[in-house]
Design a protein around this motif. Structure first.
Motif, PDB file in Angstrom:
ATOM      1  N   GLY A  55       0.794  -1.234   0.000  1.00 12.52           N
ATOM      2  CA  GLY A  55       0.000   0.000   0.000  1.00 12.52           C
ATOM      3  C   GLY A  55       0.822   1.276   0.000  1.00 12.52           C
ATOM      4  O   GLY A  55       0.293   2.362  -0.219  1.00 12.52           O
ATOM      5  N   LYS A  56       2.146   1.167   0.231  1.00 12.85           N
ATOM      6  CA  LYS A  56       3.014   2.367   0.231  1.00 12.85           C
ATOM      7  C   LYS A  56       3.516   2.631  -1.185  1.00 12.85           C
ATOM      8  O   LYS A  56       3.843   1.704  -1.912  1.00 12.85           O
ATOM      9  N   ILE A  57       3.608   3.921  -1.524  1.00 15.11           N
ATOM     10  CA  ILE A  57       4.078   4.305  -2.854  1.00 15.11           C
ATOM     11  C   ILE A  57       5.575   4.059  -2.984  1.00 15.11           C
ATOM     12  O   ILE A  57       6.367   4.467  -2.133  1.00 15.11           O
ATOM     13  N   ILE A  58       5.980   3.366  -4.057  1.00 13.55           N
ATOM     14  CA  ILE A  58       7.401   3.214  -4.373  1.00 13.55           C
ATOM     15  C   ILE A  58       7.595   3.506  -5.858  1.00 13.55           C
ATOM     16  O   ILE A  58       6.660   3.350  -6.650  1.00 13.55           O
ATOM     17  N   THR A 214      11.449  14.053  -4.275  1.00  7.34           N
ATOM     18  CA  THR A 214      10.536  13.032  -4.800  1.00  7.34           C
ATOM     19  C   THR A 214       9.099  13.558  -4.796  1.00  7.34           C
ATOM     20  O   THR A 214       8.808  14.602  -4.216  1.00  7.34           O
ATOM     21  N   PHE A 215       8.209  12.807  -5.422  1.00  5.01           N
ATOM     22  CA  PHE A 215       6.783  13.146  -5.462  1.00  5.01           C
ATOM     23  C   PHE A 215       6.071  12.410  -4.328  1.00  5.01           C
ATOM     24  O   PHE A 215       6.005  11.175  -4.357  1.00  5.01           O
ATOM     25  N   PRO A 216       5.527  13.133  -3.344  1.00  8.39           N
ATOM     26  CA  PRO A 216       4.827  12.458  -2.235  1.00  8.39           C
ATOM     27  C   PRO A 216       3.726  11.509  -2.713  1.00  8.39           C
ATOM     28  O   PRO A 216       3.516  10.449  -2.143  1.00  8.39           O
ATOM     29  N   GLY A 217       3.037  11.881  -3.789  1.00 10.03           N
ATOM     30  CA  GLY A 217       1.946  11.030  -4.280  1.00 10.03           C
ATOM     31  C   GLY A 217       2.351  10.112  -5.417  1.00 10.03           C
ATOM     32  O   GLY A 217       1.505   9.487  -6.047  1.00 10.03           O
ATOM     33  N   GLY A 218       3.660  10.038  -5.708  1.00 11.98           N
ATOM     34  CA  GLY A 218       4.139   9.180  -6.798  1.00 11.98           C
ATOM     35  C   GLY A 218       4.420   9.970  -8.071  1.00 11.98           C
ATOM     36  O   GLY A 218       3.688  10.902  -8.416  1.00 11.98           O
ATOM     37  N   LYS A 365      12.094   8.030   3.061  1.00  9.62           N
ATOM     38  CA  LYS A 365      11.677   8.998   4.082  1.00  9.62           C
ATOM     39  C   LYS A 365      10.516   9.834   3.551  1.00  9.62           C
ATOM     40  O   LYS A 365      10.425  10.033   2.348  1.00  9.62           O
ATOM     41  N   PRO A 366       9.653  10.392   4.391  1.00  9.39           N
ATOM     42  CA  PRO A 366       9.607  10.252   5.853  1.00  9.39           C
ATOM     43  C   PRO A 366       8.969   8.926   6.277  1.00  9.39           C
ATOM     44  O   PRO A 366       8.169   8.349   5.547  1.00  9.39           O
ATOM     45  N   THR A 367       9.308   8.491   7.470  1.00  4.76           N
ATOM     46  CA  THR A 367       8.812   7.219   8.019  1.00  4.76           C
ATOM     47  C   THR A 367       7.287   7.214   8.098  1.00  4.76           C
ATOM     48  O   THR A 367       6.651   6.187   7.864  1.00  4.76           O
ATOM     49  N   GLU A 368       6.680   8.382   8.397  1.00  5.43           N
ATOM     50  CA  GLU A 368       5.202   8.448   8.506  1.00  5.43           C
ATOM     51  C   GLU A 368       4.550   8.024   7.188  1.00  5.43           C
ATOM     52  O   GLU A 368       3.471   7.455   7.182  1.00  5.43           O
ATOM     53  N   ARG A 369       5.216   8.300   6.090  1.00  5.45           N
ATOM     54  CA  ARG A 369       4.638   7.964   4.776  1.00  5.45           C
ATOM     55  C   ARG A 369       4.967   6.542   4.368  1.00  5.45           C
ATOM     56  O   ARG A 369       4.138   5.824   3.804  1.00  5.45           O
ATOM     57  N   TYR A 370       6.219   6.107   4.616  1.00  6.05           N
ATOM     58  CA  TYR A 370       6.685   4.837   4.057  1.00  6.05           C
ATOM     59  C   TYR A 370       6.758   3.692   5.054  1.00  6.05           C
ATOM     60  O   TYR A 370       6.946   2.541   4.642  1.00  6.05           O
ATOM     61  N   GLY A 371       6.684   3.994   6.354  1.00  7.32           N
ATOM     62  CA  GLY A 371       6.957   2.928   7.315  1.00  7.32           C
ATOM     63  C   GLY A 371       8.449   2.636   7.280  1.00  7.32           C
ATOM     64  O   GLY A 371       9.255   3.560   7.228  1.00  7.32           O
ATOM     65  N   HIS A 372       8.809   1.357   7.227  1.00  9.65           N
ATOM     66  CA  HIS A 372      10.236   1.000   7.269  1.00  9.65           C
ATOM     67  C   HIS A 372      10.614   0.279   5.968  1.00  9.65           C
ATOM     68  O   HIS A 372      10.586  -0.949   5.892  1.00  9.65           O
ATOM     69  N   ILE A 373      10.954   1.071   4.960  1.00 10.88           N
ATOM     70  CA  ILE A 373      11.301   0.500   3.650  1.00 10.88           C
ATOM     71  C   ILE A 373      12.701   0.948   3.244  1.00 10.88           C
ATOM     72  O   ILE A 373      13.047   2.130   3.317  1.00 10.88           O
TER      73      ILE A 373
END
Length: 506
Positions: A55-58, A214-218, A365-373
């Protein structure tokens, strides 16, 4: 012959990456009504490809806006569409001039499972960055001492370290770090080895000011906004092109008046006619198919330039963790193999040692957006080999690598997503570089429209765009966009040959 009007001119754009979309946008704004994009796959964006991991954007493809400042058209568009966060938009961020090398907070891990002291590693980083700067200067001074960048970096790095650092373990560690930085540089350049990069023309690439963002929304949000401004159904998806017949070689409409000089034949047998075709296909695909893609074939000098220019692979391996094993402020983790102090290639057996080519990981980064990736980086033939392995095997090998370098036997990534650009049939790699023996002339040759100047045939039948056709910004998204605009402007000037200057800006 009198020019047809731009309203009537039929323009086909091959490829729906940012170059093709940018060209279409500009032409339509200038009154061209018959513009179509033919795309081989089922999606737009090309090498801009946003994915998801849990569910996290990469970003499977393009990652950053390199040099987010007013000179960068991608940054200007992203700002206009409000796709960036405030920090990226700030005056301060736009004015930072980092020479293309972001000052990241690094953690250095060694193959014996130790964390290396930053102050021990810092002198090696400094030397390496100063050598890269020197490599760039040879372009303007025209006195490169040798042909390949790898040869120069290796020779100078070892010479300096032997002269300046004592004969002890620290020196060997720093030399091993040079090996890691060489692998990283292979990824940055999209090459298998720095020995394949031309030393004299390396400095032709220009970096823009601004701290990469980077683009926060992809990244694909940019493509979506651009596509939304185009007429509906302008793109014909899932239509790989078999051959572009130009100079009216293949026209099936000889009975019609005003036969079009170009016919595009798709693999499914469909035929499209055009006055002009803008080819935005990646150089990797052109290298593989240039002998059959055009009929009549490309002129020799164009073909030779395609063969000479470099196009390599740089892949990402994304790993998600329940908990981070890295420090909170860490931005990048470098892997230093202690036995690589001689700067030689240590991948003797691809099956067992491909993982050695991985230079390290960036922390999303940030962790709030990506968790631990983490995003691992691997380039070259090892990267191409990695693409062929089952996902479980890649996960297993990367897990073993991390356990070895951290000394922590319990580390276990829970999920993995990887890119596979080399085996993408319409890309065949990641991006272009100036290979050994190449010059800016090769890029000019690639960008030159057909038929060649001086021919009596209909002008501007086949035009060429895409990142590999930009002399200063090859390998970048902004380079790709600018070349799409360049070829659109070429057609606009052709139909409106007024003295007013057509700018490359939107």
């Amino acid at each position: 012959m009198a020019l047809r009007s731009s309203v009537d001119a039929r323009v086909l754009i091959i490829g729906c990456g940012i170059s093709g979309v940018g060209a279409a946008q500009k032409l339509i704004r200038q009154g061209f009504r018959n513009v179509r994009i033919i795309e081989a796959t089922s999606r737009s964006g090309g090498r801009v490809k946003t994915g998801r991991l849990d569910g996290k954007i990469i970003e499977i493809g393009a990652n950053w806006i390199h040099g987010p400042s007013q000179e960068n058209p991608v940054f200007r568009l992203a700002s206009q569409y409000q796709l960036l966060d405030e920090e990226c938009m700030s005056e301060e961020n736009q004015s930072v001039d980092i020479g293309g090398l972001p000052p990241l907070l690094s953690t250095w891990l060694s193959s014996s499972g130790k964390k290396l002291e930053a102050e021990v590693m810092a002198p090696a980083v400094e030397v390496f960055l100063s050598l890269l700067k020197k490599c760039q200067e040879f372009y303007t001074s025209s006195d490169a001492p040798m042909s390949s960048m790898g040869e120069f970096l290796e020779r100078e790095a070892l010479r300096i370290s032997n002269e300046e650092w004592k004969e002890d373990e620290t020196r060997k560690l720093r030399q091993a770090l040079f090996s890691t930085l060489m692998k990283l540089e292979c990824g940055v350049n999209g090459t298998h080895t720095m020995d394949d990069v031309d030393l004299g023309t390396f400095g032709m690439y220009k970096s823009l000011p601004g701290l990469d963002c980077t683009f926060p929304g992809g990244y694909d949000g940019l493509i979506t906004h651009m596509m939304n401004e185009l007429p509906k159904d302008i793109v014909l998806f899932n239509k790989p092109v078999k051959c572009i017949h130009w100079n009216n070689i293949h026209s099936q409409s000889s009975s019609k008046e005003g036969t079009c000089p170009v016919t595009v034949e798709c693999i499914n047998g469909e035929i499209f006619e055009a006055d002009h075709v803008i080819v935005t296909i990646p150089l990797g695909y052109m290298k593989k198919h240039h002998d059959t893609l055009l009929n009549p074939p490309l002129p020799q000098h164009k073909m030779h330039s395609i063969q000479r220019l470099g196009f390599g692979t740089n892949n990402k391996i994304f790993l998600e963790f329940e908990q981070p094993f890295w420090d909170e402020e860490c931005e990048v983790i470098f892997l230093v193999w202690e036995d690589e102090y001689d700067l030689q290639n240590h991948v003797s057996d691809m099956k067992t040692a491909w993982i050695r080519k991985m230079s390290g990981f960036t922390v999303l980064k940030p962790t709030e957006r990506y968790g631990h990736i983490l995003c691992g980086w691997i380039a070259g033939h090892e990267s191409e080999y990695m693409e062929t392995l089952p996902e479980e095997e890649v996960l297993h090998t990367v897990t073993r690598l991390l356990r070895r370098f951290t000394g922590n036997p319990t580390i276990a990534p829970k999920k993995l997503v990887r890119s596979q650009w080399f085996h993408d049939p319409y890309t065949c790699g990641s991006y272009s570089y100036v290979a050994k023996g190449c010059s800016g002339q090769d890029i000019d040759n690639l960008a030159e429209p057909l038929p060649l100047t001086g021919s009596e045939a209909e002008p501007l039948q086949v035009l060429f765009a895409g990142e590999a056709t930009h002399k200063s910004f090859f390998s970048t998204v902004h380079g790709a966009l600018l070349t799409g605009w360049r070829e659109a402007n070429r057609l606009i000037s052709h139909y409106n040959p007024s003295p007013r200057k057509v700018t490359a800006n939107l």
